[in-house]
Design an enzyme around this catalytic site. Sequence first.
Site, short mmCIF file in Angstrom:
data_model
loop_
_atom_site.label_atom_id
_atom_site.label_comp_id
_atom_site.label_asym_id
_atom_site.label_seq_id
_atom_site.Cartn_x
_atom_site.Cartn_y
_atom_site.Cartn_z
N ASP A 1 -23.15 1.95 10.49
CA ASP A 1 -22.55 1.42 11.72
C ASP A 1 -22.97 -0.01 12.04
OD1 ASP A 1 -25.18 2.01 12.24
OD2 ASP A 1 -24.83 3.35 13.93
N HIS A 2 -24.05 -0.49 11.45
CA HIS A 2 -24.55 -1.83 11.78
C HIS A 2 -23.93 -2.91 10.90
CE1 HIS A 2 -27.55 0.36 14.08
NE2 HIS A 2 -28.15 -0.75 14.44
N ASP B 1 -34.08 4.19 14.39
CA ASP B 1 -33.42 3.29 15.32
C ASP B 1 -34.01 3.57 16.70
OD1 ASP B 1 -30.66 1.52 15.46
OD2 ASP B 1 -31.20 2.49 17.35
N ARG C 1 -29.42 -4.49 25.37
CA ARG C 1 -30.41 -5.56 25.16
C ARG C 1 -29.76 -6.92 25.37
NH1 ARG C 1 -33.20 -2.52 20.12
NH2 ARG C 1 -34.58 -1.33 21.49
N SER D 1 -36.35 -3.21 19.01
CA SER D 1 -35.88 -2.43 17.86
C SER D 1 -37.00 -1.72 17.09
CB SER D 1 -35.17 -3.42 16.93
OG SER D 1 -35.24 -3.01 15.61
N ARG E 1 -36.92 -1.77 13.87
CA ARG E 1 -36.82 -2.34 12.52
C ARG E 1 -38.20 -2.58 11.90
NH1 ARG E 1 -33.98 -7.57 15.18
NH2 ARG E 1 -32.70 -5.86 15.86
C1 MIC Z 1 -31.08 -2.74 17.69
O1 MIC Z 1 -30.42 -2.31 18.61
O2 MIC Z 1 -31.87 -3.70 17.80
C2 MIC Z 1 -30.95 -2.07 16.34
C3 MIC Z 1 -30.29 -3.02 15.43
O3 MIC Z 1 -30.15 -0.93 16.44
C4 MIC Z 1 -32.35 -1.69 15.88
C5 MIC Z 1 -32.43 -1.21 14.50
C6 MIC Z 1 -32.39 -2.29 13.49
O4 MIC Z 1 -32.94 -3.36 13.70
O5 MIC Z 1 -31.79 -2.05 12.44
C7 MIC Z 1 -33.06 -0.67 16.76
O6 MIC Z 1 -32.76 -0.58 17.93
O7 MIC Z 1 -33.99 -0.01 16.31
FE1 SF4 Z 2 -26.21 -0.38 17.43
FE2 SF4 Z 2 -28.69 -0.86 18.22
FE3 SF4 Z 2 -26.60 -1.86 19.55
FE4 SF4 Z 2 -27.08 0.71 19.64
S1 SF4 Z 2 -28.39 -0.90 20.42
S2 SF4 Z 2 -25.09 -0.26 19.32
S3 SF4 Z 2 -27.84 1.11 17.60
S4 SF4 Z 2 -27.23 -2.36 17.47
#
Ligand code: MIC
Ligand code: SF4
Length: 675
Positions: free
Chosen positions: A72-73, A127, A387, A564, A566
């Site tokens: 999905d990313h 995630d 965010r 995140s 990550r």
């Molecule tokens: C995000 O919302 O920052 C992400 C991208 O979903 C991350 C995961 C990632 O960095 O791949 C998260 O929330 O953990």
């Molecule tokens: Fe995707 Fe992270 Fe955004 Fe949720 S917060 S939609 S998991 S990038």
Amino acid sequence: MSLTLAEKIIQKHIVSAASGFVPGTPVKRGDDIAIRIDQTLTQDATGTMAYLQFETIGVPRVKTEVSVSYVDHNTLQTDFKNHDDHRYLQSVAAKYGLYYSRPGNGVCHQVHIEHFGKPGKTLLGSDSHTPTGGGIGMIAIGAGGIDVAVAMGGGAFHLAMPKIFGVKLTGTLKKGVGAKDIILEVLRRETVKGGVGAIYEYFGEGVESLTVPQRATVTNMGAELGATTSVFPSDATTKKFLESMGRAADWTELKADEGAVYDKIIEINLSELSALAACPNSPDAVKKVAELSQTKVTQVAIGSCTNSSLDDLAAVAAIVKGKHIAPGVEAGIAPGSRTTLLMADKAGILGDLIRAGFRILESACGPCIGMGFAPNSEGVSLRTFNRNFKGRSGTADAGIYLVSPETAAASAITGYITDASTLDYEDPSYTSSGRVSLLDGTSDRLSSEEIRMDAQDEGLLIAPLDPTEAAKVEIVRGPNIKACPPCKSCEDNLKLPVLLKAGNNVSTDDIMPAGTKVLPFRSNIPEISKFTYERLDSEFYNKAAAINMSGCFVIGGENFGQGSSREHAALGPMYLGVRAVITKSFARIHKANLINYGIIPVTFEDPADYDKISDGDTLEITGIFESLKKALPFNICVHTKNGDFNIKGVNDMAERSRNILLAGGLASYTKAGGQ
Ligand code: MIC
Ligand code: SF4
């Protein structure tokens, strides 16, 4: 003894607790506990590393009840890299007994709650928004990919037993006020670090008026509090939701015991809430929408795992139906899942949105992670996301406001930040007892039965293969997929320069950005490491390279590494030679990721020491082995150009974490038989 709901679920899954555990009595807060994991999820941006790690564990098939690999990313495919990753993930899922959710199927958290989430189960996801599952009564926790890999291999998940904060909800949301406003109110009161080491548990009669997707909005964005997770009871509403999804058998009733004791209680009267917005650049910079009404809007984006359910889309459609978005606004909408999109189409909502002028974006993370739909320079973008860290949208000088779908829709129409309750509109899903889900029959065009047919569609979910077929599968690896580099071994003494001094609330987006340029390198650590700490010091990589990545320290303020999950925010620094990060405090997942990759997380015993250290000073940490073995404070000598002095670093890590560091990271620890 009375227990909270969170305690009850944790107790059912507990494998060990450092100071022992008596069933039916509360576990000591802060104690290192290990819990059994029933379900896991990964997404593509963290999944590749998680599965590369899982492959090295050598288990022939996942040992969980359900494991799902979502894509999905990384769906903006500008060259071969992302599609190669998808093919790798699909082949891993086939080989090891996982479900594979194909790109286009939707955002992992939305799809998971629709098709897999089960009250009372534990879910570990690579995630940070995995706590979305708390909306359906799960204990759902975000973690680094390697922790998820261990759980898929049957290993327990270790964490410090969180405090349990109760959130008592009374009243009913007014028309024009959304579930997003509940969590924004909690963020306003608690801040982005208020939830570190805690679970938020919702209770009270106000809960009844909230649909499961509304509850999921609240638990999703509990991640922004820094919380371990958030949870709602599983009640008649949960039952109805599961029935709509064709999963009535997955329901069980769950609630806290009468007289359960919380570590603190927050009370929110939903009837008194008004529309709120998190202002640039932090999810806790919350103001009333009414105070922002002079602000002109240039972009509106609806979607993300926080607010992209059918009911969110219905709330938007009710406001924009028969109108056009203001000429100065670009508006886009990314339905959370293919199922949502199908249902919105059937219910006529999609047509209302298209006619109003919304661009229909892919059912994926998209703009939330800076993958397209970036706002204009100095633009004002209203997003229903979770965010708004600086630069995350792809436009560093744009002002990002986090709002409810209701506020986003109203603002798209007027061109100014607008409280929907000031507009005159009909909302067929809104009743005096709260929002009624379209799945429960508020569509003026169709029966809920017809809408539910699409809710139960599993079209793009590929089920696990049986073990014989799975054994024949060959893993597909593209040229951009590189093995995870090994961690450095633990050393007793480290004398190294400080290459970066950062401030408070540094996010993982600051440490390892996402977006179109960087995300395609998630399976290639040497390449992605070039972006490490880029938003804090664009020269960091060059500085580390100039000393041949021979080692350095990083200093940070409070809540270092928020956001995140990550693990690339630990892998990048590890690859560039960062050996310890010394801060005033850490965000939970980042701290765990640092430990997993052999970087020592230290906090200042005296926070005032932070001010005494500058970029370029040399620090000497001595007797590390003994500190780690005996849980003693770290001895640090600071060499500055004005002289030397000694400080102490807090060593508050659990025994297992200290042993992981001594072993040189979680992979070596696991290989050596560590549990
Ligand atoms: C995000 O919302 O920052 C992400 C991208 O979903 C991350 C995961 C990632 O960095 O791949 C998260 O929330 O953990
Ligand atoms: Fe995707 Fe992270 Fe955004 Fe949720 S917060 S939609 S998991 S990038």
